[in-house]
Write a protein that holds these residues in place. Structure first.
Motif, mmCIF file in Angstrom:
data_model
loop_
_atom_site.group_PDB
_atom_site.id
_atom_site.type_symbol
_atom_site.label_atom_id
_atom_site.label_comp_id
_atom_site.label_asym_id
_atom_site.label_seq_id
_atom_site.Cartn_x
_atom_site.Cartn_y
_atom_site.Cartn_z
ATOM 1 N N ILE A 115 -9.391 0.466 27.583
ATOM 2 C CA ILE A 115 -10.215 -0.676 27.976
ATOM 3 C C ILE A 115 -11.663 -0.445 27.555
ATOM 4 O O ILE A 115 -12.344 -1.359 27.056
ATOM 5 N N SER A 116 -12.148 0.781 27.749
ATOM 6 C CA SER A 116 -13.518 1.114 27.353
ATOM 7 C C SER A 116 -13.692 0.951 25.847
ATOM 8 O O SER A 116 -14.720 0.445 25.374
ATOM 9 N N ARG A 117 -12.690 1.390 25.098
ATOM 10 C CA ARG A 117 -12.748 1.240 23.641
ATOM 11 C C ARG A 117 -12.819 -0.232 23.254
ATOM 12 O O ARG A 117 -13.633 -0.627 22.401
ATOM 13 N N LEU A 158 -7.731 -4.104 16.597
ATOM 14 C CA LEU A 158 -6.469 -4.034 17.330
ATOM 15 C C LEU A 158 -6.609 -2.894 18.341
ATOM 16 O O LEU A 158 -6.505 -1.720 17.977
ATOM 17 N N PRO A 159 -6.899 -3.216 19.604
ATOM 18 C CA PRO A 159 -7.189 -2.157 20.588
ATOM 19 C C PRO A 159 -6.053 -1.161 20.784
ATOM 20 O O PRO A 159 -6.290 0.023 20.967
ATOM 21 N N TYR A 160 -4.820 -1.644 20.743
ATOM 22 C CA TYR A 160 -3.687 -0.733 20.937
ATOM 23 C C TYR A 160 -2.427 -1.377 20.383
ATOM 24 O O TYR A 160 -2.234 -2.588 20.481
ATOM 25 N N LEU A 199 3.159 3.901 26.508
ATOM 26 C CA LEU A 199 2.136 3.565 27.493
ATOM 27 C C LEU A 199 2.209 2.130 27.998
ATOM 28 O O LEU A 199 2.080 1.874 29.199
ATOM 29 N N SER A 200 2.427 1.176 27.112
ATOM 30 C CA SER A 200 2.415 -0.226 27.543
ATOM 31 C C SER A 200 3.578 -0.555 28.479
ATOM 32 O O SER A 200 3.519 -1.529 29.228
ATOM 33 N N PRO A 216 0.831 -2.507 32.774
ATOM 34 C CA PRO A 216 0.749 -3.944 32.469
ATOM 35 C C PRO A 216 -0.578 -4.306 31.807
ATOM 36 O O PRO A 216 -0.634 -5.220 30.977
ATOM 37 N N LEU A 217 -1.643 -3.570 32.155
ATOM 38 C CA LEU A 217 -2.953 -3.841 31.571
ATOM 39 C C LEU A 217 -2.952 -3.564 30.075
ATOM 40 O O LEU A 217 -3.433 -4.375 29.264
ATOM 41 N N VAL A 218 -2.387 -2.431 29.694
ATOM 42 C CA VAL A 218 -2.300 -2.088 28.266
ATOM 43 C C VAL A 218 -1.320 -3.018 27.564
ATOM 44 O O VAL A 218 -1.538 -3.408 26.413
ATOM 45 N N ALA A 219 -0.270 -3.411 28.261
ATOM 46 C CA ALA A 219 0.707 -4.339 27.666
ATOM 47 C C ALA A 219 0.043 -5.648 27.258
ATOM 48 O O ALA A 219 0.419 -6.266 26.261
ATOM 49 N N SER A 220 -0.971 -6.063 28.025
ATOM 50 C CA SER A 220 -1.663 -7.318 27.705
ATOM 51 C C SER A 220 -2.513 -7.194 26.443
ATOM 52 O O SER A 220 -2.825 -8.198 25.797
ATOM 53 N N LEU A 221 -2.906 -5.953 26.090
ATOM 54 C CA LEU A 221 -3.694 -5.730 24.877
ATOM 55 C C LEU A 221 -2.825 -5.417 23.665
ATOM 56 O O LEU A 221 -3.259 -5.607 22.529
#
Length: 428
Positions: free
Chosen positions: A217-219, A352-354, A380-381, A385-390
Motif C-alpha cells: 500500500i505504501s508503494r 502495476l502495484p502488485y 499473498l492476494s 483482500p486488500l492486496v486482492a483489490s490491487l
C-alpha cells in the motif's frame, strides 16, 4: 578489516566490515553516484528530495547484509552462505550504471543503465572490475548475472530484484523521508524478521503478511503521490524537450556545442563509450543547460531557462478518445507562437502495484508467497483482500503538457486563449 561506519538518516548506522565492499565504495565509478540524484526531477517538486544514488546503494547493501547474516545464522539448511558476499556486492552495485537524470537521458540517447551497470562490473578498464576480479576471476560475471537475473540461485536475485526486495524497501523509506511525506512508511523490521529462504525462493511467514500488505500500500501511495506528481513530470518533459532541441541543432551548431557541452558530443554523434558515459553526471548536465541559456536559438535558450528557473509547464489529464481535442489544443498553442514539438508533450505514467506470477507475460513477476502453518505456500492476494483489490490493476494517468502562458494570453491572442480554455473544459 576494522569496521567502517556510515551514518545514515534511514538506517542510523551502516556498517562495512568487508574489505571488498569498502574498496568498491571508494572506486571512482561508485563515488560518481554521489553526483547522480536518486529522484531526478522530483527534487523540483519536493525540495528535500536531493539525495543521491550513492546513499540509496549504501542502504540497499545494508539491508542485504542484514538479511544474509540472518539467513546464514538461522536458515543454513536453505541458504548458501557462500552467496553472502555476492549478494552484498550486487546490492551495493545494482544502480552503478545510472546516468544524469536517468530515464529521461536514456530515452533520448538510447543508453541503458542496466547494461552500463553490467559493463562497469565486467570491463577490465574499471576499478570496480579490478577489485571484483581479486575475489575470483569469475566473480564479476557472477555479480553481473545477478543484475541481469540469470544467476542460478533465485534467492539472491529476489533479494535484489522482486516485488519486495532490498532495493525497493530502501528507496521507499528513503524517498519518503527525504521528500517529507509519510506515504512510503512501513514496518521494515517486521518484514525482515518474517522473511524466509526456501529452495524455491523467498517467502514470508503468516505472522508478517500484514507488514507486507502495508508495504504494498505504501508503494502504491508513493507512486501516485510522489513519483507520478504532475509537476515533477512537467520538469521531466522540459528536460526531454530541451535535450531533443539540442540534438536537432547539433548538426548545424557543432561549434557551439563543442564549446559549451563537450562531454555530450559523443552522445550527439552516437559514438560514446563506457569512458564517455562515466564522465557524465547531474552537475555536468546542469552546467551545460545553464550555458545553453545563452544560445542564439530562441527555443533552446528559452527551454533551458524554464528548466533551470523551474518555470513549470501546466497539464491536464485526458483519455484516448480525446486525441482530436489534443490536436486542436496544439493548433491554438502554435497560433500564439509556441512550437508544439517543444512546448507540448503527452506524458503517461502507469504502475502495476502488485500482480501474481504470469509466465506467459513479457516480464513475469515473482509473486509474494506466505508460508502457512503446515508449510504450504499461499499467494499473498489469497490471504489479503486488500492486496486482492490491487492485484492486476494498473494505476496512473495520461497528461497533456502545455505552456502556462496559454492561460494568460492577452490582447491579440485573447481569442486563442478563449478557444484554448473551451477545449480544456471539454476534456473534463
Amino acid at each position: 578489516m576494522k569496521e567502517k561506519i556510515f551514518r545514515d538518516p534511514i538506517h542510523n548506522q551502516i556498517v562495512v566490515d568487508h574489505p571488498v565492499v569498502y574498496d568498491l565504495i571508494n572506486t571512482p565509478e561508485f563515488q560518481r553516484l554521489r553526483r547522480i540524484k536518486q529522484l531526478g526531477t522530483t527534487g523540483f517538486t519536493f525540495h528535500g528530495g536531493e539525495h543521491s544514488r550513492f546513499s540509496h546503494c549504501l542502504g540497499v547493501y545494508h539491508l542485504a547484509r542484514q538479511v544474509t547474516r540472518t539467513f546464514s545464522e538461522n536458515y543454513a539448511e536453505h541458504w548458501q552462505a557462500d552467496d553472502n558476499l555476492l549478494t552484498m556486492v550486487a546490492a551495493l552495485l545494482h544502480d552503478l550504471g545510472h546516468g544524469p537524470y536517468s530515464h529521461t537521458f536514456e530515452g533520448l540517447f538510447a543508453t541503458d543503465h542496466e547494461q552500463f551497470t553490467q559493463e562497469i562490473i565486467t570491463s577490465p578498464t574499471t576499478a570496480i572490475n579490478q577489485i571484483l576480479t581479486k575475489v575470483a576471476p569469475d566473480f564479476p560475471d557472477k555479480v553481473a548475472s545477478v543484475i541481469n537475473h540469470t544467476y542460478p540461485n533465485k534467492q539472491v536475485i529476489q533479494l535484489i530484484s522482486s516485488q519486495i526486495d532490498c532495493d525497493r524497501m530502501d528507496y521507499l523509506l528513503r524517498d519518503s523521508y527525504m521528500t517529507g511525506v509519510q506515504y512510503g512508511q512501513f514496518d521494515l523490521a517486521r518484514i525482515l524478521s518474517s522473511l524466509r529462504p526456501l529452495d524455491s525462493g523467498l517467502v514470508f511467514t503468516k505472522g508478517g503478511y500484514h507488514a507486507v500488505e502495508d508495504y504494498l500500500i505504501s508503494r502504491y501511495q508513493m507512486y501516485m503521490q510522489v513519483y507520478f506528481h504532475p509537476a515533477s513530470r512537467a520538469m521531466e518533459v522540459l528536460l526531454k524537450n530541451l535535450l531533443k532541441r539540442a540534438q536537432v541543432l547539433y548538426p548545424t551548431h557543432q561549434n557551439f556545442f563543442r564549446k559549451e557541452s563537450p562531454k555530450l558530443i559523443p552522445f550527439f554523434d552516437k559514438t560514446y563509450t563506457l569512458k564517455d558515459y562515466l564522465k557524465l553526471d547531474d552537475s555536468i548536465l546542469n552546467t551545460y543547460i545553464q550555458a545553453w541559456m545563452d544560445s542564439t536559438d530562441p527555443i533552446l535558450s528559452d527551454l533551458s531557462q524554464r528548466f533551470i528557473n523551474r518555470r513549470v509547464l501546466k497539464s491536464v489529464t485526458f483519455a484516448e478518445k480525446d486525441e482530436p481535442v489534443i490536436q486542436q489544443l496544439r493548433q491554438e498553442i502554435a497560433a500564439i507562437g509556441f512550437d508544439p514539438a517543444y512546448y507540448t508533450a503527452i506524458n503517461s505514467s502507469f504502475d502495476l502495484p502488485y500482480d501474481i506470477y504470469r509466465p506467459e507475460s513479457n516480464k513475469p513477476r515473482t509473486q509474494i508467497d506466505i508460508l502457512q502453518d503446515d508449510n504450504s505456500l499461499l499467494e499473498l492476494s489469497q490471504e489479503s483482500p486488500l492486496v486482492a483489490s490491487l492485484m492486476g490493476t494498473v494505476h496512473g494517468d495520461r497528461r497533456f503538457y502545455f505552456p502556462k502562458e496559454m492561460l494568460f494570453a492577452e490582447d491579440l491572442f485573447a481569442s486563442h486563449k478563449e478557444r484554448f480554455l473551451q477545449l480544456l473544459a471539454s476534456l473534463n
